[in-house]
Write a protein that holds these residues in place. Sequence first.
Motif, PDB file in Angstrom:
ATOM      1  N   ALA A  24      36.286  18.732  41.497  1.00  0.00           N
ATOM      2  CA  ALA A  24      35.283  17.900  42.184  1.00  0.00           C
ATOM      3  C   ALA A  24      35.443  18.022  43.704  1.00  0.00           C
ATOM      4  O   ALA A  24      34.446  17.998  44.445  1.00  0.00           O
ATOM      5  CB  ALA A  24      35.427  16.448  41.746  1.00  0.00           C
ATOM      6  N   ALA A  25      36.675  18.163  44.163  1.00  0.00           N
ATOM      7  CA  ALA A  25      36.908  18.297  45.617  1.00  0.00           C
ATOM      8  C   ALA A  25      36.270  19.582  46.141  1.00  0.00           C
ATOM      9  O   ALA A  25      35.634  19.586  47.205  1.00  0.00           O
ATOM     10  CB  ALA A  25      38.414  18.279  45.908  1.00  0.00           C
ATOM     11  N   LEU A  26      36.409  20.658  45.392  1.00  0.00           N
ATOM     12  CA  LEU A  26      35.796  21.920  45.831  1.00  0.00           C
ATOM     13  C   LEU A  26      34.269  21.826  45.758  1.00  0.00           C
ATOM     14  O   LEU A  26      33.575  22.319  46.659  1.00  0.00           O
ATOM     15  CB  LEU A  26      36.277  23.077  44.950  1.00  0.00           C
ATOM     16  N   ALA A  27      33.773  21.185  44.701  1.00  0.00           N
ATOM     17  CA  ALA A  27      32.318  21.044  44.564  1.00  0.00           C
ATOM     18  C   ALA A  27      31.755  20.211  45.721  1.00  0.00           C
ATOM     19  O   ALA A  27      30.713  20.547  46.294  1.00  0.00           O
ATOM     20  CB  ALA A  27      31.987  20.402  43.220  1.00  0.00           C
ATOM     21  N   ALA A  28      32.460  19.151  46.090  1.00  0.00           N
ATOM     22  CA  ALA A  28      31.997  18.305  47.197  1.00  0.00           C
ATOM     23  C   ALA A  28      32.039  19.073  48.518  1.00  0.00           C
ATOM     24  O   ALA A  28      31.172  18.907  49.383  1.00  0.00           O
ATOM     25  CB  ALA A  28      32.863  17.045  47.283  1.00  0.00           C
ATOM     26  N   SER A  29      33.044  19.918  48.662  1.00  0.00           N
ATOM     27  CA  SER A  29      33.163  20.732  49.873  1.00  0.00           C
ATOM     28  C   SER A  29      31.976  21.681  49.987  1.00  0.00           C
ATOM     29  O   SER A  29      31.336  21.787  51.041  1.00  0.00           O
ATOM     30  CB  SER A  29      34.493  21.504  49.819  1.00  0.00           C
ATOM     31  N   ASP A  30      31.658  22.349  48.877  1.00  0.00           N
ATOM     32  CA  ASP A  30      30.510  23.273  48.860  1.00  0.00           C
ATOM     33  C   ASP A  30      29.212  22.514  49.114  1.00  0.00           C
ATOM     34  O   ASP A  30      28.374  22.946  49.908  1.00  0.00           O
ATOM     35  CB  ASP A  30      30.403  23.974  47.502  1.00  0.00           C
ATOM     36  N   ALA A  31      29.063  21.365  48.448  1.00  0.00           N
ATOM     37  CA  ALA A  31      27.815  20.597  48.575  1.00  0.00           C
ATOM     38  C   ALA A  31      27.598  20.131  50.012  1.00  0.00           C
ATOM     39  O   ALA A  31      26.461  20.013  50.478  1.00  0.00           O
ATOM     40  CB  ALA A  31      27.843  19.393  47.632  1.00  0.00           C
ATOM     41  N   ALA A  32      28.699  19.890  50.732  1.00  0.00           N
ATOM     42  CA  ALA A  32      28.592  19.425  52.123  1.00  0.00           C
ATOM     43  C   ALA A  32      28.465  20.602  53.103  1.00  0.00           C
ATOM     44  O   ALA A  32      28.378  20.392  54.316  1.00  0.00           O
ATOM     45  CB  ALA A  32      29.818  18.579  52.473  1.00  0.00           C
ATOM     46  N   GLY A  33      28.481  21.815  52.563  1.00  0.00           N
ATOM     47  CA  GLY A  33      28.314  22.991  53.416  1.00  0.00           C
ATOM     48  C   GLY A  33      29.563  23.386  54.181  1.00  0.00           C
ATOM     49  O   GLY A  33      29.494  24.134  55.163  1.00  0.00           O
ATOM     50  N   LEU A  34      30.727  22.913  53.729  1.00  0.00           N
ATOM     51  CA  LEU A  34      31.972  23.321  54.395  1.00  0.00           C
ATOM     52  C   LEU A  34      32.296  24.772  54.011  1.00  0.00           C
ATOM     53  O   LEU A  34      31.925  25.214  52.921  1.00  0.00           O
ATOM     54  CB  LEU A  34      33.127  22.390  53.973  1.00  0.00           C
ATOM     55  N   PRO A  35      32.976  25.492  54.870  1.00  0.00           N
ATOM     56  CA  PRO A  35      33.260  26.900  54.547  1.00  0.00           C
ATOM     57  C   PRO A  35      34.247  27.012  53.381  1.00  0.00           C
ATOM     58  O   PRO A  35      35.115  26.149  53.224  1.00  0.00           O
ATOM     59  CB  PRO A  35      33.875  27.447  55.850  1.00  0.00           C
ATOM     60  N   PRO A  36      34.117  28.079  52.559  1.00  0.00           N
ATOM     61  CA  PRO A  36      34.978  28.235  51.370  1.00  0.00           C
ATOM     62  C   PRO A  36      36.323  28.856  51.740  1.00  0.00           C
ATOM     63  O   PRO A  36      36.677  29.935  51.273  1.00  0.00           O
ATOM     64  CB  PRO A  36      34.151  29.154  50.475  1.00  0.00           C
ATOM     65  N   ILE A  37      37.078  28.146  52.576  1.00  0.00           N
ATOM     66  CA  ILE A  37      38.329  28.716  53.097  1.00  0.00           C
ATOM     67  C   ILE A  37      39.554  27.895  52.692  1.00  0.00           C
ATOM     68  O   ILE A  37      40.613  28.013  53.309  1.00  0.00           O
ATOM     69  CB  ILE A  37      38.269  28.865  54.645  1.00  0.00           C
ATOM     70  N   ALA A  38      39.405  27.095  51.643  1.00  0.00           N
ATOM     71  CA  ALA A  38      40.575  26.387  51.112  1.00  0.00           C
ATOM     72  C   ALA A  38      41.481  27.402  50.420  1.00  0.00           C
ATOM     73  O   ALA A  38      41.057  28.506  50.069  1.00  0.00           O
ATOM     74  CB  ALA A  38      40.122  25.323  50.111  1.00  0.00           C
ATOM     75  N   VAL A  39      42.712  27.024  50.172  1.00  0.00           N
ATOM     76  CA  VAL A  39      43.600  27.857  49.369  1.00  0.00           C
ATOM     77  C   VAL A  39      43.004  28.026  47.970  1.00  0.00           C
ATOM     78  O   VAL A  39      42.175  27.223  47.536  1.00  0.00           O
ATOM     79  CB  VAL A  39      45.022  27.239  49.259  1.00  0.00           C
ATOM     80  N   SER A  40      43.439  29.062  47.278  1.00  0.00           N
ATOM     81  CA  SER A  40      42.985  29.276  45.896  1.00  0.00           C
ATOM     82  C   SER A  40      43.749  28.327  44.971  1.00  0.00           C
ATOM     83  O   SER A  40      44.777  27.752  45.361  1.00  0.00           O
ATOM     84  CB  SER A  40      43.271  30.722  45.489  1.00  0.00           C
ATOM     85  N   PRO A  41      43.292  28.184  43.714  1.00  0.00           N
ATOM     86  CA  PRO A  41      44.061  27.355  42.770  1.00  0.00           C
ATOM     87  C   PRO A  41      45.515  27.830  42.631  1.00  0.00           C
ATOM     88  O   PRO A  41      46.436  26.994  42.635  1.00  0.00           O
ATOM     89  CB  PRO A  41      43.286  27.510  41.460  1.00  0.00           C
ATOM     90  N   ALA A  42      45.724  29.125  42.529  1.00  0.00           N
ATOM     91  CA  ALA A  42      47.102  29.617  42.375  1.00  0.00           C
ATOM     92  C   ALA A  42      47.940  29.298  43.618  1.00  0.00           C
ATOM     93  O   ALA A  42      49.132  28.979  43.519  1.00  0.00           O
ATOM     94  CB  ALA A  42      47.096  31.120  42.099  1.00  0.00           C
ATOM     95  N   GLN A  43      47.312  29.392  44.785  1.00  0.00           N
ATOM     96  CA  GLN A  43      48.045  29.066  46.022  1.00  0.00           C
ATOM     97  C   GLN A  43      48.287  27.563  46.129  1.00  0.00           C
ATOM     98  O   GLN A  43      49.340  27.127  46.616  1.00  0.00           O
ATOM     99  CB  GLN A  43      47.251  29.577  47.235  1.00  0.00           C
ATOM    100  N   GLY A  44      47.317  26.776  45.685  1.00  0.00           N
ATOM    101  CA  GLY A  44      47.519  25.327  45.673  1.00  0.00           C
ATOM    102  C   GLY A  44      48.686  24.951  44.780  1.00  0.00           C
ATOM    103  O   GLY A  44      49.527  24.115  45.137  1.00  0.00           O
ATOM    104  N   ARG A  45      48.739  25.582  43.600  1.00  0.00           N
ATOM    105  CA  ARG A  45      49.856  25.337  42.697  1.00  0.00           C
ATOM    106  C   ARG A  45      51.182  25.726  43.369  1.00  0.00           C
ATOM    107  O   ARG A  45      52.202  25.063  43.214  1.00  0.00           O
ATOM    108  CB  ARG A  45      49.632  26.105  41.394  1.00  0.00           C
TER     109      ARG A  45
END
Length: 218
Positions: A24-45
């Motif tokens: 949901a956090a990634l979906a909200a980020s996309d919906a708000a037009g934020l750039p897709p530059i978060a860490v990946s799931p594997a990197q988050g882990r």
Amino acid sequence: MDVWTRVDSYVAETLIDADPALEAALAASDAAGLPPIAVSPAQGRMLELFARMIGARRVLEIGTLAGYSTLWLARGLPADGRIVTLEAEPAHAAVARANFVRAGLAERIDLRIGPALDLLPGLSGDAPFDLVFIDADKPSNPDYLRWALRLTRPGSVIVADNVVREGAVADAASADPKVVGVRRYFEGLAADPRLVTTVVQTVGCKGYDGFALTRVGT
Ligand code: SAM
């Protein structure tokens, strides 16, 4: 889909449980037009694991975006652990704050809004941090290292993202301010005998980049 992305997807599907709050956090980020530059799931882990492996209780993050990496780090903390995360853009911070509340982790996360170099001097009362994650404007990395060293203790770990930059970090002639910032960060690490560092190059759905991992010694 390239092979790196296929493997990242396979790893995530096989080894990382689906987490509605993170999705949901990634979906909200996309919906708000934020750039897709978060860490990946594997990197988050990986960030979550670092926090768990060192028994972190206090974490400092520089560069929140929508709080995706913040949530992973928060997952790695005990119930009384705490993260201070710094974000310059109020619009990014607003999305992050909603993500923290939705995930039920807002109590654990202290989101501060403003340029990190203005906020860092006010964090001495929250120090020492056990883990610092540097993931904001790369030209400021040398300054972030200086602050990280003031705000940590022997045994703390400092992680910096995006330090390989598709290999450009090895180009001593680069005039790219981000590459110059990362190279100066490395020079600062190399010049301090208390610091033990390596760089892990990464490929995957976020392309070719890498993390610098540093342990602060005595
Ligand atoms: N750590 C996030 C994640 O993986 O989910 C991604 C962070 S994104 C790469 C970098 C963030 O740093 C952006 O939201 C940007 O607005 C923020 N930023 C850039 N310059 C900053 C500064 N001087 N102080 C604080 N935040 C800054």
